[in-house]
Design an enzyme around this catalytic site. Structure first.
Site, mmCIF file in Angstrom:
data_model
loop_
_atom_site.group_PDB
_atom_site.id
_atom_site.type_symbol
_atom_site.label_atom_id
_atom_site.label_comp_id
_atom_site.label_asym_id
_atom_site.label_seq_id
_atom_site.Cartn_x
_atom_site.Cartn_y
_atom_site.Cartn_z
ATOM 1 N N HIS A 83 27.409 5.078 37.769
ATOM 2 C CA HIS A 83 28.492 4.703 39.188
ATOM 3 C C HIS A 83 30.086 5.337 38.918
ATOM 4 O O HIS A 83 31.062 4.831 39.628
ATOM 5 C CB HIS A 83 28.305 3.782 39.633
ATOM 6 C CG HIS A 83 26.766 4.129 40.029
ATOM 7 N ND1 HIS A 83 26.500 2.859 41.024
ATOM 8 C CD2 HIS A 83 25.871 4.667 40.394
ATOM 9 C CE1 HIS A 83 25.257 2.725 41.263
ATOM 10 N NE2 HIS A 83 24.804 4.134 41.309
ATOM 11 N N ASP A 104 33.751 7.529 32.206
ATOM 12 C CA ASP A 104 34.590 6.746 30.848
ATOM 13 C C ASP A 104 33.466 5.250 31.989
ATOM 14 O O ASP A 104 33.357 5.463 32.542
ATOM 15 C CB ASP A 104 36.065 6.523 31.573
ATOM 16 C CG ASP A 104 36.585 6.557 32.646
ATOM 17 O OD1 ASP A 104 35.673 6.098 33.675
ATOM 18 O OD2 ASP A 104 37.262 6.875 33.407
ATOM 19 N N ASP A 148 33.029 4.777 41.386
ATOM 20 C CA ASP A 148 34.016 4.644 41.045
ATOM 21 C C ASP A 148 35.675 4.491 41.187
ATOM 22 O O ASP A 148 36.332 6.078 41.592
ATOM 23 C CB ASP A 148 34.968 5.214 39.303
ATOM 24 C CG ASP A 148 35.169 4.805 38.581
ATOM 25 O OD1 ASP A 148 36.378 4.427 39.060
ATOM 26 O OD2 ASP A 148 35.255 5.131 37.256
ATOM 27 N N VAL A 152 10.190 6.625 40.399
ATOM 28 C CA VAL A 152 8.755 5.920 41.204
ATOM 29 C C VAL A 152 7.606 7.258 40.792
ATOM 30 O O VAL A 152 8.264 8.554 40.420
ATOM 31 C CB VAL A 152 8.872 6.809 42.492
ATOM 32 C CG1 VAL A 152 7.261 7.083 43.408
ATOM 33 C CG2 VAL A 152 9.963 6.542 43.303
ATOM 34 N N ASN A 205 10.860 13.211 51.209
ATOM 35 C CA ASN A 205 11.257 13.042 52.627
ATOM 36 C C ASN A 205 11.668 11.579 53.343
ATOM 37 O O ASN A 205 11.083 11.745 54.708
ATOM 38 C CB ASN A 205 10.257 14.408 53.965
ATOM 39 C CG ASN A 205 10.336 15.905 53.417
ATOM 40 O OD1 ASN A 205 11.737 16.032 53.549
ATOM 41 N ND2 ASN A 205 9.591 16.283 52.504
ATOM 42 N N ASP A 258 13.501 10.210 40.543
ATOM 43 C CA ASP A 258 12.426 11.021 40.258
ATOM 44 C C ASP A 258 11.970 10.191 38.948
ATOM 45 O O ASP A 258 10.041 9.803 39.523
ATOM 46 C CB ASP A 258 12.365 12.360 39.731
ATOM 47 C CG ASP A 258 11.274 12.615 39.024
ATOM 48 O OD1 ASP A 258 10.197 12.527 39.773
ATOM 49 O OD2 ASP A 258 11.303 13.487 38.198
ATOM 50 N N PRO A 284 16.512 0.866 44.069
ATOM 51 C CA PRO A 284 17.548 0.320 44.893
ATOM 52 C C PRO A 284 18.043 0.988 45.618
ATOM 53 O O PRO A 284 18.988 2.112 45.435
ATOM 54 C CB PRO A 284 17.590 0.288 43.301
ATOM 55 C CG PRO A 284 17.758 0.899 42.831
ATOM 56 C CD PRO A 284 16.667 1.431 42.832
ATOM 57 N N GLY A 305 6.995 7.297 37.753
ATOM 58 C CA GLY A 305 7.803 7.681 36.493
ATOM 59 C C GLY A 305 8.160 9.427 36.561
ATOM 60 O O GLY A 305 8.620 10.324 37.767
ATOM 61 N N SER A 342 7.994 13.936 41.018
ATOM 62 C CA SER A 342 7.821 13.626 41.692
ATOM 63 C C SER A 342 8.545 14.096 43.585
ATOM 64 O O SER A 342 8.747 13.757 44.614
ATOM 65 C CB SER A 342 6.478 12.631 42.516
ATOM 66 O OG SER A 342 7.479 11.420 41.724
HETATM 67 C C1 HEM Z 1 20.612 -0.584 39.741
HETATM 68 C C2 HEM Z 1 20.287 0.466 40.379
HETATM 69 C C3 HEM Z 1 21.199 1.188 41.083
HETATM 70 C C4 HEM Z 1 21.806 1.693 42.666
HETATM 71 C C5 HEM Z 1 21.338 -0.243 43.550
HETATM 72 C C6 HEM Z 1 21.872 2.060 43.372
HETATM 73 C C7 HEM Z 1 22.069 2.628 44.218
HETATM 74 C C8 HEM Z 1 23.059 3.378 44.598
HETATM 75 C C9 HEM Z 1 23.875 3.678 46.154
HETATM 76 C C10 HEM Z 1 23.168 3.260 46.589
HETATM 77 C C11 HEM Z 1 23.981 5.110 45.648
HETATM 78 C C12 HEM Z 1 24.818 6.014 46.968
HETATM 79 C C13 HEM Z 1 23.366 6.513 48.166
HETATM 80 C C14 HEM Z 1 24.164 6.700 48.835
HETATM 81 O O1 HEM Z 1 25.303 8.194 48.784
HETATM 82 O O2 HEM Z 1 24.328 5.971 50.285
HETATM 83 C C15 HEM Z 1 24.479 5.516 44.415
HETATM 84 C C16 HEM Z 1 24.560 7.183 43.894
HETATM 85 C C17 HEM Z 1 24.701 7.330 42.311
HETATM 86 N N1 HEM Z 1 24.090 6.473 42.019
HETATM 87 FE FE1 HEM Z 1 22.960 4.733 41.840
HETATM 88 N N2 HEM Z 1 22.464 3.016 41.920
HETATM 89 C C18 HEM Z 1 21.508 1.888 41.165
HETATM 90 C C19 HEM Z 1 20.877 3.104 39.244
HETATM 91 C C20 HEM Z 1 21.510 4.213 39.393
HETATM 92 C C21 HEM Z 1 21.328 5.091 38.364
HETATM 93 C C22 HEM Z 1 19.954 4.006 36.691
HETATM 94 C C23 HEM Z 1 21.476 6.269 38.123
HETATM 95 C C24 HEM Z 1 21.480 6.949 36.581
HETATM 96 C C25 HEM Z 1 20.822 7.010 35.714
HETATM 97 C C26 HEM Z 1 22.524 6.086 38.804
HETATM 98 C C27 HEM Z 1 23.397 7.286 38.929
HETATM 99 C C28 HEM Z 1 23.898 7.546 40.510
HETATM 100 C C29 HEM Z 1 25.062 8.567 40.754
HETATM 101 C C30 HEM Z 1 25.001 9.520 40.008
HETATM 102 C C31 HEM Z 1 25.579 8.695 42.563
HETATM 103 C C32 HEM Z 1 25.805 8.962 43.006
HETATM 104 C C33 HEM Z 1 25.467 10.482 43.384
HETATM 105 C C34 HEM Z 1 26.483 11.646 44.060
HETATM 106 O O3 HEM Z 1 27.874 11.570 44.282
HETATM 107 O O4 HEM Z 1 25.669 12.505 44.315
HETATM 108 N N3 HEM Z 1 22.176 4.860 40.151
HETATM 109 N N4 HEM Z 1 23.663 4.332 43.637
#
Ligand code: HEM
Ligand SMILES: *[C@@H]1O[C@H](CO)[C@@H](O)[C@H](O)[C@H]1NC(C)=O
Ligand SMILES: *[C@@H]1O[C@H](CO)[C@@H](O)[C@H](O)[C@H]1NC(C)=O
Ligand SMILES: *[C@@H]1O[C@H](CO)[C@@H](O)[C@H](O)[C@H]1NC(C)=O
Length: 326
Positions: A195, A252, A244, A77, A94, A74, A165, A79, A83
């Site tokens: 992550h 952690d 992780d 894009v 979508n 959210d 990203p 802020g 949205s």
């Molecule tokens: C820094 C650049 C980041 C990249 C490149 C990135 C990329 C991704 C991607 C590709 C996924 C998995 C999407 C899929 O299921 O295909 C993901 C999952 C996730 N991202 Fe990031 N992310 C970034 C930053 C963040 C930030 C800033 C947060 C939170 C503040 C975040 C929280 C999460 C969480 C919690 C998941 C797991 C979602 C789930 O289990 O449903 N990510 N991220």
């Protein structure tokens, strides 16, 4: 510069909170959001959100990570203006890049309850921010006070969701993206630490384990055993891999030690440990769990302040998070 970097871990340990995290470029949203915004308007808001988030995550643990990610997407894009929740044809939600976002039904459920108690008062953006905080606590992460008073945006355009990203970016692009949100490289490294929980669809990493940058070979920066594991786990694009690899359900700092062992799931995770602008931070976080815990709260508050709409003339208080009001 290099001597500054050498001291960075120590500086962070001594001043983990505000010292390195001010962001002069962006309007200071704190001047407008406030902790007490709903104190009289909707005193039970936080209790309602907490109870709902708790119940949903008890039913489906994976929703915790999804809510945290939904909040990030959210804020990226336009802020933090909800949205991402708008559900019309051609909205961010979508867009193809939003396909793996989840947790919308949790926000709808909270909103319905909140509307009963405090009609036309609480924005969807504030609900999403609060739900992300409560989801973090639920998986063992830190508490922080949420600032309130965001209003909901009126505009959501699928194409704009492309800035979120995908995991293929280089560190410069990520630093620039975060900078555009008023976030610095420390915030980038800390928030990537989200992550430490959650999962990815395997489709997002197939290119890394089979044919990296058209070489026909896997990404050479993946630990060989981890690569084998991923190849077994990720035969089909629709399957899931934990972000992780070692402690996927615990909030952690092991995420950072995994990076040091070449066990980052996305190349954007792994690159954090190979760029001079971020590696010292990864090292500091890998050895100081409390630093991650404390700074995560600070960086999440900053994330939640991204380009917020405030005041009567900006946005609206949506009645249904899926649609703008008539
Ligand atoms: C820094 C650049 C980041 C990249 C490149 C990135 C990329 C991704 C991607 C590709 C996924 C998995 C999407 C899929 O299921 O295909 C993901 C999952 C996730 N991202 Fe990031 N992310 C970034 C930053 C963040 C930030 C800033 C947060 C939170 C503040 C975040 C929280 C999460 C969480 C919690 C998941 C797991 C979602 C789930 O289990 O449903 N990510 N991220
Ligand atoms: C969102 O829109 C899609 C497509 O119109 C629809 O199938 C879905 O039920 C909508 N979701 C909600 C919660 O309204
Ligand atoms: C979205 O994905 C579908 C199916 O994969 C594809 O046909 C469509 O062209 C994509 N749309 C955009 C805007 O990339
Ligand atoms: C990083 O990615 C951006 C956007 O794709 C590209 O313009 C830039 O040249 C890349 N920088 C490096 C150092 O590879």
């Amino acid at each position: 510069m290099s001597s500054f970097l050498a001291f960075l871990p120590i500086l962070l340990l001594l001043f983990p909170l505000r010292a390195l995290s001010h962001s002069p470029k962006i309007f200071p949203a704190e001047d407008y959001l406030s902790f007490s915004y709903y104190a009289e308007r909707c005193p039970n808001l936080e209790a309602i959100v907490n109870k709902k988030v708790d119940a949903w995550i008890n039913k489906d643990y994976t929703l915790a990570a999804s809510l945290i990610r939904l909040h990030f997407h959210d804020c990226v894009v336009r802020g933090c203006d909800a949205s991402i929740l708008l559900n019309h044809t051609g909205s961010e939600r979508n867009a193809n890049v939003s396909k793996t976002l989840r947790g919308f039904q949790v926000i709808d459920d909270i909103k319905a309850e909140v509307e009963k108690e405090c009609p036309n008062t609480v924005s969807c953006a504030d609900i999403l921010t609060t739900a992300a905080r409560d989801a973090t606590i639920k998986v063992g992460g830190p508490f922080w006070e949420v600032l309130f008073g965001r209003r909901d945006g009126l505009v959501s355009i699928a194409k704009e969701a492309d800035v979120a990203p995908t995991g293929h970016e280089n560190i410069t692009s990520l630093i620039e993206l975060f900078q555009s949100m008023g976030l610095n490289p420390l915030d980038l490294v800390i928030l990537s630490g989200s992550h430490t929980i959650g999962r990815s669809t395997c489709g997002a990493i197939h290119y890394r384990i089979y044919n990296f940058n058209g070489t026909g070979k896997p990404d050479p920066t993946i630990d060989p055993k981890y690569l084998n594991f991923l190849r077994r786990k990720c035969r089909w694009a629709s399957e899931y891999a934990e972000l992780d690899a070692t402690t996927p359900r615990i909030f952690d700092s092991i995420y950072y030690t995994n990076l040091q062992k070449k066990m980052g799931l996305f190349s954007t995770d792994q690159l954090l440990d190979s760029d001079p602008r971020t590696t010292p931070l990864v090292s500091a976080l890998a050895t100081q769990p409390m630093l991650f815990y404390q700074q995560f709260a600070v960086s999440m508050v900053k994330l939640g302040n991204t380009k917020v709409l405030t005041g009567k003339n900006e946005g609206e208080i949506r009645t249904n998070c899926n649609f703008v009001n008539h």
